[in-house]
Design a protein around this motif. Sequence first.
Motif, short mmCIF file in Angstrom:
data_model
loop_
_atom_site.label_atom_id
_atom_site.label_comp_id
_atom_site.label_asym_id
_atom_site.label_seq_id
_atom_site.Cartn_x
_atom_site.Cartn_y
_atom_site.Cartn_z
N ASN A 163 0.83 -1.21 0.00
CA ASN A 163 0.00 0.00 0.00
C ASN A 163 0.86 1.26 0.00
O ASN A 163 0.54 2.26 -0.63
CB ASN A 163 -0.92 -0.01 1.22
CG ASN A 163 -1.65 1.31 1.40
OD1 ASN A 163 -2.51 1.66 0.63
ND2 ASN A 163 -1.25 2.05 2.43
N HIS B 236 -4.09 5.29 -5.29
CA HIS B 236 -5.16 5.45 -4.29
C HIS B 236 -5.22 6.85 -3.71
O HIS B 236 -6.18 7.20 -3.01
CB HIS B 236 -5.01 4.42 -3.17
CG HIS B 236 -3.89 4.67 -2.20
ND1 HIS B 236 -2.57 4.37 -2.47
CD2 HIS B 236 -3.88 5.20 -0.94
CE1 HIS B 236 -1.82 4.69 -1.43
NE2 HIS B 236 -2.58 5.20 -0.49
N PHE B 237 -4.22 7.68 -3.99
CA PHE B 237 -4.17 9.01 -3.35
C PHE B 237 -5.47 9.82 -3.49
O PHE B 237 -5.97 10.35 -2.49
CB PHE B 237 -3.00 9.83 -3.91
CG PHE B 237 -1.63 9.34 -3.46
CD1 PHE B 237 -1.48 8.37 -2.49
CD2 PHE B 237 -0.48 9.88 -4.04
CE1 PHE B 237 -0.21 7.94 -2.09
CE2 PHE B 237 0.78 9.46 -3.65
CZ PHE B 237 0.92 8.49 -2.67
N ASP C 196 -4.94 5.01 5.47
CA ASP C 196 -4.50 3.76 4.85
C ASP C 196 -5.00 2.55 5.63
O ASP C 196 -5.33 1.52 5.06
CB ASP C 196 -2.97 3.72 4.77
CG ASP C 196 -2.44 4.63 3.67
OD1 ASP C 196 -3.02 4.62 2.57
OD2 ASP C 196 -1.46 5.36 3.92
N HIS D 210 -6.69 9.52 0.28
CA HIS D 210 -6.13 10.74 0.90
C HIS D 210 -6.66 11.96 0.14
O HIS D 210 -5.91 12.83 -0.29
CB HIS D 210 -4.61 10.70 0.86
CG HIS D 210 -4.03 9.41 1.37
ND1 HIS D 210 -4.22 8.98 2.67
CD2 HIS D 210 -3.29 8.44 0.77
CE1 HIS D 210 -3.60 7.82 2.83
NE2 HIS D 210 -3.04 7.46 1.69
FE LIG Z 1 -1.90 5.77 1.38
#
Ligand SMILES: [Fe+2]
Lengths: 280, 208
Positions: free
Chosen positions: A103, A109-110, A231, A114
């Motif tokens: 990860n 995935h940002f 995360d 996030h």
């Molecule tokens: Fe992350």
Amino acid sequence: MIAQQVLNEWYPVAMAAQIRAGQRRVTQLLGQPITVDLQKGAIVVTGQGGALHVTEAFGHVWACPGTPAHDLFPIPEALEPGRRLVDVGVVRVKCSPLRAVENFLDIAHFPFVHTDVLGAEPHTEVNRYEVQIREDSDEVWATKVTFYQPQAAKSAEGGIVTQYMYRVPAPTAAVLYKTCPNRTDAWDVIGIFVQPLTEELCDVWPWMALYDDVTPQAELIAFQQMIFLQDRSILENQIPRLLPLDPGMEIPTQADLTSIAYRRWLKKRGLTYGAQMVAA
Amino acid sequence: MTPRWIATGLSQDLPKAVVMAGHWQGHDLAVWRSATGRLQAWNDRCPHRGMRLSHGFVRGETLACIYHGWVYGADGGCKHIPAHPALTPPATITVASFACVEQDGVIWVAPADMAGAPPVLSDLQPLRSISLTCDVAAVLAAEPALQGQDILRATVQIGEQGQQVCLVAQEGPAGLTLHALCGVGADKVAVSRWVEDLRRRAEMKVAA
Ligand SMILES: [Fe+2]
Ligand code: FES
């Protein structure tokens, strides 16, 4: 039975400053109980079979339960003058230690995990980057990674295209280098050192070496902890808990080249603690 | 075990554009309703990196995964990969779907090839879902008037009146859930209190 090559690696087991301050840490490593404490001024890690090999680096205590196959990897930037070294503390995560590392290597995935900090829609594209397994150091490296970020660091103001490099120097440790908002000629360095308590439970120790003399320590730590808690909400909800090394189990794309290389590297070296070999 | 319809929630608890976790016989599901109201139940695992789709988000007629935003259309096929916006995802990337219907205010799930319709619960109105730490046997022992195996029915005395109560049982990873219905026109607050009292009595049976 845990494979010998797994036992012969180094794993983080504590924050050195806490042990030096006299705090004894009773914990686990690879499913076995261990104790980390200070004896006559030296940090000692004791398992059921006696003392483990110990070394201290990057603010943390590292232990090897077998016979070390090599020295602990270096992070040369940790020695550069002017950098601030920050021990972030511990985040416990109910997931495979290998999923936690994977990860950390992931940028796609940002914008979703996030949001408005490390990424934001519609800036979701992951451009092609380069990945290699470096033969000399036996490390996984990803270079020429770029990503648009609304607030790349605590000290960043406004959106910038951040450049990244990623490095996996040990099965449960990863280091990233990213554009430093305060200096164009240097990289900020952030590591995660993952302690495998069991195959499905880990303690994650983030660590930073930054050029930032301004931001208060508490704010730097709070920023990084916020990121890791986001995360964690992902990591504790991936199925299966173990990292699948069977290529048929999950579907990567070009954006996942680092993860593909990491999985291959683990498999080739037999570092399968926390991995699922065959689809269940 | 022969495949059968399992109740996984009440319609009233799943508004439009919302996804929730569901279960069918040990399979974790993502049960979601699109912006126009279309109901679906899918395997709760994103094919990309295994994230639970029940943590995702509904946009229009699609469900997106919260990890990397992969978008899945009504047929379960992946329609968009945000990391590669210009790419048309291969048709092979699909999420397995389950049969899912709502009837009498209850959401029922079964394997995709399930034949036949869910049980009919007419003349009843949905009340609430309640989770218990005991099994169905303890519920039956606590209230002998209840008849049935996974659809428990009884007429029970609540206050002055006899009331129709129907409890549809669902076994999940965290234990038993009862989806409660009551007679049309019943005092919902009173029946709801009775169901809570039943839970207390059933859980005590186990503790004893
Ligand atoms: Fe992350
Ligand atoms: S795990 Fe679902 S989009 Fe990556």
